[in-house]
Design a protein around this motif. Structure first.
Motif, short mmCIF file in Angstrom:
data_model
loop_
_atom_site.label_atom_id
_atom_site.label_comp_id
_atom_site.label_asym_id
_atom_site.label_seq_id
_atom_site.Cartn_x
_atom_site.Cartn_y
_atom_site.Cartn_z
N ASP A 117 0.84 -1.20 0.00
CA ASP A 117 0.00 0.00 0.00
C ASP A 117 0.87 1.24 0.00
N GLY A 118 0.55 2.15 -0.87
CA GLY A 118 1.30 3.39 -0.93
C GLY A 118 2.42 3.36 -1.95
N PHE A 119 2.58 2.23 -2.63
CA PHE A 119 3.66 2.09 -3.61
C PHE A 119 3.58 3.18 -4.68
N GLU A 120 2.38 3.41 -5.19
CA GLU A 120 2.23 4.32 -6.33
C GLU A 120 2.78 5.71 -6.01
N THR A 121 2.45 6.17 -4.81
CA THR A 121 2.90 7.51 -4.44
C THR A 121 4.41 7.53 -4.19
N ASP A 122 4.92 6.48 -3.55
CA ASP A 122 6.38 6.38 -3.35
C ASP A 122 7.11 6.40 -4.68
N LEU A 123 6.54 5.69 -5.65
CA LEU A 123 7.17 5.62 -6.96
C LEU A 123 7.18 6.99 -7.62
N LEU A 124 6.03 7.65 -7.52
CA LEU A 124 5.91 8.98 -8.11
C LEU A 124 6.99 9.91 -7.54
N GLU A 125 7.12 9.90 -6.23
CA GLU A 125 8.14 10.73 -5.57
C GLU A 125 9.54 10.37 -6.07
N SER A 126 9.82 9.07 -6.09
CA SER A 126 11.16 8.62 -6.49
C SER A 126 11.47 9.06 -7.91
N LEU A 127 10.49 8.92 -8.80
CA LEU A 127 10.75 9.27 -10.19
C LEU A 127 10.94 10.77 -10.36
N ARG A 128 10.15 11.52 -9.62
CA ARG A 128 10.34 12.98 -9.69
C ARG A 128 11.77 13.34 -9.30
N LEU A 129 12.22 12.73 -8.21
CA LEU A 129 13.58 12.98 -7.76
C LEU A 129 14.60 12.58 -8.83
N GLY A 130 14.40 11.39 -9.37
CA GLY A 130 15.35 10.87 -10.36
C GLY A 130 15.43 11.76 -11.59
N PHE A 131 14.28 12.15 -12.12
CA PHE A 131 14.31 12.96 -13.34
C PHE A 131 14.84 14.36 -13.05
N ARG A 132 14.56 14.84 -11.85
CA ARG A 132 15.08 16.16 -11.50
C ARG A 132 16.61 16.12 -11.46
N GLN A 133 17.15 15.08 -10.83
CA GLN A 133 18.61 14.99 -10.69
C GLN A 133 19.26 14.35 -11.91
N ASN A 134 18.42 13.84 -12.81
CA ASN A 134 18.92 13.11 -13.95
C ASN A 134 19.84 11.96 -13.54
N TRP B 167 19.44 4.61 -5.60
CA TRP B 167 20.62 4.47 -4.77
C TRP B 167 20.45 5.23 -3.46
N GLN B 168 19.49 6.14 -3.43
CA GLN B 168 19.40 7.03 -2.27
C GLN B 168 18.46 6.47 -1.22
N ARG B 169 18.88 5.37 -0.64
CA ARG B 169 17.99 4.65 0.26
C ARG B 169 17.79 5.35 1.59
N GLN B 170 18.52 6.41 1.82
CA GLN B 170 18.28 7.12 3.08
C GLN B 170 16.93 7.84 3.04
N LEU B 171 16.36 8.04 1.83
CA LEU B 171 15.04 8.67 1.73
C LEU B 171 13.97 7.61 1.92
N PRO B 172 13.03 7.84 2.84
CA PRO B 172 12.08 6.78 3.19
C PRO B 172 11.28 6.26 2.00
N TYR B 173 10.84 7.15 1.10
CA TYR B 173 10.01 6.64 -0.01
C TYR B 173 10.84 5.82 -0.99
N VAL B 174 12.10 6.20 -1.16
CA VAL B 174 12.97 5.40 -2.02
C VAL B 174 13.23 4.04 -1.39
N ARG B 175 13.47 4.08 -0.08
CA ARG B 175 13.77 2.83 0.59
C ARG B 175 12.60 1.85 0.51
N ARG B 176 11.40 2.37 0.66
CA ARG B 176 10.25 1.46 0.60
C ARG B 176 10.15 0.78 -0.77
N VAL B 177 10.38 1.55 -1.82
CA VAL B 177 10.33 0.95 -3.17
C VAL B 177 11.45 -0.08 -3.31
#
Ligand code: SF4
Lengths: 241, 466
Positions: free
Chosen positions: A78-95, A100-110
């Protein structure tokens, strides 16, 4: 105003929903399992074309990323979709690959979901049991925590490429159908008739596994670490006499 | 006798063997055939003693004409005997394989009539599997001591892994407890397999080298997953020193992938052997596995671990801790400057954490509090290292009370649990003991990883991966 989206539960549907929600900072995506009416969520139409574009985008960050995300998706948490959305936003922003950034809770959950699915898929390569269902047709049942059928299709198709297979996920009522040389696919299975019980080798295997254990080294706890009780009902060697 | 009864007898007769690793080889399905072997082991089930069952492990026959004192199948015992026909065995393997019970077959046998006679029957079974059924699954075959070289060759071409078991770690014990087996009966097949396997690797290299130019057929696979052997622990009076020295020589001389050790389960079959109520020496077996691991991956020599005065491994602490306790002059070791071999001497620092230390310290000096994150088990390591000159242990390396802090509580009951847990979690600090899976070796592919690991230098570490 923040929007709530939902999708049809499929992988392509998920990617379409992400595609749609990506540019709306407050948007959330809900899994159809959640009972979507509660959120008055807008259903996003599945678009293979958008799914494809998002897949390419992920591949640019890291070639293995689509598969990685797919495995996390299969964990069905539960909550995967939103975690993914956050992670992808981060990824595309940083290119850069965000996972790799498992210190972020939403990344870690994915990332943890991905590991869980991968581990279970590997484990089930061994735990699956087939019975002969006539001719060269073999059938088996599993009830895994993650939705792993699509991840183990290649293995069973390649390994048993002269036998037909129906492997049912009794939890999700889906089945892996393997029909060499035509390929394998996943299908829905509204009905689950019991598997045939007259396979003589089932008994022989049971007798063998009993004979094999060293009574002097008996260690049931250890055995349980490897084959959790919940998976045993589909394995003949653990069923009563 | 019906087939299922035979299977029970011959399965039970095979249970005193240790090896259950099915990894180390990749065999693609030839197309239209059945089966494949995958490089990372797939475990199918686990027996009530917690060992994994991934192969159908049976004897071809338990009707043995030899009379080895330690063996449950020896000729002079009065017990039910059974023998598979090659066809029965091949069919059974296929039927189990099709139901996904197993990854393949682990076949051994008592000596029916003669070693060659038995080996021929085993070979027939393998030929049915490979040639008739096009079976591509994993096959591990035991070579019966004294088997003719040509048969050894043929078996090695059919199997993935072959092993010829030493069982007793000295010629004295062999003579006393297995008088029909001579050392040469065991070493000759080992040499044979080594040469065949090396030839195969060499041809493979040549073929790969020429691949771009002409189409050359790949050389036939000769025991692609290499050879292993096994020794029994605690049947004969041989010391750990004898056992480990022999193991070292075997790794060197025959390029073995693994030496397996099996704690002797007293069967009461012979007056000179430990009586049935003797406890199974599981802790000793565990320590020997740890020492074996130290030899293969940590640049330890048996002479460093043991000597004439102390020929047995300590049971209360692991062999690396024991070595450290006996060599306070070597410690503490500074993690920011020590080379790899020195880092690996620190109790609580494993292959992976040592590698991580070397990587991480390039980016700046490491502090004590950084080490835990790199996988160092500080509970043990704190007494033996410094970081930027800082020492964090409450006791100095030579302190007489230190030993008490390093006892790992490996009792009989906890033994297997403990070792499984650490093997599974890939715990970098602990020494992986009981061999469910021969990870680093199998990662080596066909390159004679055992030799590399012993010869010092970087390769052993590279094999361990991350
Ligand atoms: S040859 Fe093998 S089976 Fe026969 S008695 Fe000796 S150890 Fe046992």
């Amino acid at each position: 105003m923040s929007s709530n989206y939902t999708y049809d539960g499929s992988w392509e549907g998920l990617l379409s929903a992400v595609f749609r929600a990506y540019r709306e900072p407050d948007a959330a995506i809900h899994n159809p399992r959640d009972g979507v009416t509660m959120f008055a969520a807008v259903p996003v139409e599945t678009s293979p074309e958008q799914a494809e574009r998002l897949t390419r985008g992920m591949e640019r960050l890291s070639p293995a990323m689509p598969m990685f995300v797919y495995r996390a998706f299969c964990a069905e948490y539960d909550g995967f979709e939103t975690d993914l959305l956050e992670s992808l936003r981060l990824g595309f922003r940083q290119n850069a690959d965000p996972f790799w950034q498992r210190q972020l809770p939403y990344v870690r959950r994915v990332a943890e979901a991905e590991t869980k699915t991968g581990r279970e898929a590997h484990r089930f390569l061994g735990l699956v049991r087939f019975v002969n269902a006539g001719g060269n047709l073999y059938a088996g049942d599993i009830a895994p925590d993650c939705n792993i059928l699509s991840l183990i299709g290649d293995h069973f198709y390649d390994r048993f490429n002269d036998q037909r297979i129906i492997l049912r996920d009794t939890k999700r009522r889906t089945a892996l159908i393997s029909e060499p040389p035509n390929g394998w696919w996943i299908t829905d299975l509204p009905d689950l008739p019991p598997l045939p019980e007259n396979d003589a080798f089932t008994e022989m295997w049971k007798g063998y596994t009993v004979a094999l254990a060293n009574p002097e080294r008996k260690n049931l706890k250890l055995q349980q670490n490897f084959v959790p009780l919940k998976h045993r009902k589909n394995m003949p060697e653990f069923r009563g006499p | 006798m019906d087939l299922s009864h035979k299977l029970e007898i011959l399965g039970a007769a095979a249970r005193y063997d240790v090896s259950c690793s099915s990894s180390g080889t990749e065999r693609a399905n030839a197309g239209g055939g059945l089966g494949s072997a995958v490089a990372c082991g797939i475990c199918h089930s686990w027996a009530a003693d917690g060992r994994c069952i991934s192969l159908l492990k049976v004897l071809m026959s338990n009707a043995c004409v030899y009379d080895c004192a330690y063996c449950a199948n020896r000729a002079s015992l009065d017990k039910e005997r059974a023998t598979f026909t090659p066809r029965e065995l091949a069919d059974l393997t296929i039927d189990f394989y099709r139901r996904n019970y197993i990854e393949g077959l682990f076949l051994s046998s008592g000596v029916v009539k003669s070693p060659d006679y038995t080996s021929e029957r085993m070979m027939q079974a393998l030929e049915i599997l490979r040639n008739e059924y096009k079976f591509g699954g994993y096959i591990h075959i035991k070579i019966i001591p004294g088997t003719d070289g040509r048969l050894v060759d043929k078996l090695s071409l059919l199997a993935d892994r072959v092993s010829c078991n030493i069982e007793l770690p000295s010629s004295g014990s062999l003579n006393r407890f297995a008088p029909q087996k001579l050392p040469e009966h065991i070493f000759a097949p080992m040499r044979h397999i080594k040469h065949g396997h090396q030839q195969f690797l060499e041809d493979g290299r040549k073929t790969r080298g020429a691949a771009g130019l002409t189409k050359i057929q790949a050389p036939p696979k000769f025991a692609p997953a290499g050879q292993t052997t096994q020794m029994i622990i605690g049947a004969s009076p041989d010391t750990d020193m004898t056992i480990l020295t022999l193991a070292k020589n075997l790794y060197k001389r025959f390029s073995l992938k693994r030496v397996y050790y099996s704690a002797y389960i007293p069967l009461g079959t012979h007056a000179e052997l430990p009586p049935p109520e003797t406890p199974v020496p599981l802790t000793r077996e565990h320590r020997i596995y740890q020492a074996d691991w130290l030899m293969r991956f940590y640049y330890f020599d048996p002479d460093e671990l043991l000597d004439e005065l102390n020929p047995s491994l300590q049971l209360d602490v692991d062999p690396k801790c024991d070595w450290a306790l006996r060599h306070p002059e070597q410690f503490p070791i500074e993690v920011n400057t020590a080379p790899l071999e020195r880092l690996l001497r620190i109790p609580g620092v494993g292959l992976i954490s040592a590698k991580r230390i070397i990587e991480a310290r390039r980016m700046g000096g490491l502090r004590l509090e950084d080490l835990r994150k790199l996988g160092v088990v500080m509970k043990r390591a704190q007494f033996f290292l410094t970081a930027n000159g800082k020492f964090g242990g409450i006791l100095e390396p030579g302190h007489e009370m230190l030993r008490g802090h390093l006892v790992d509580g490996t009792g009989m009951a906890q033994l297997s649990l403990f070792s499984q847990a650490s093997a599974l979690s890939g715990n970098a600090g602990a020494l992986p003991p009981y061999p469910q899976e021969s990870l680093p070796m199998s990662a080596a592919g066909g390159d004679g990883g055992a030799l590399l690991a012993l010869s010092g230098g970087a390769p052993a570490l590279a094999l361990a991966g991350r």
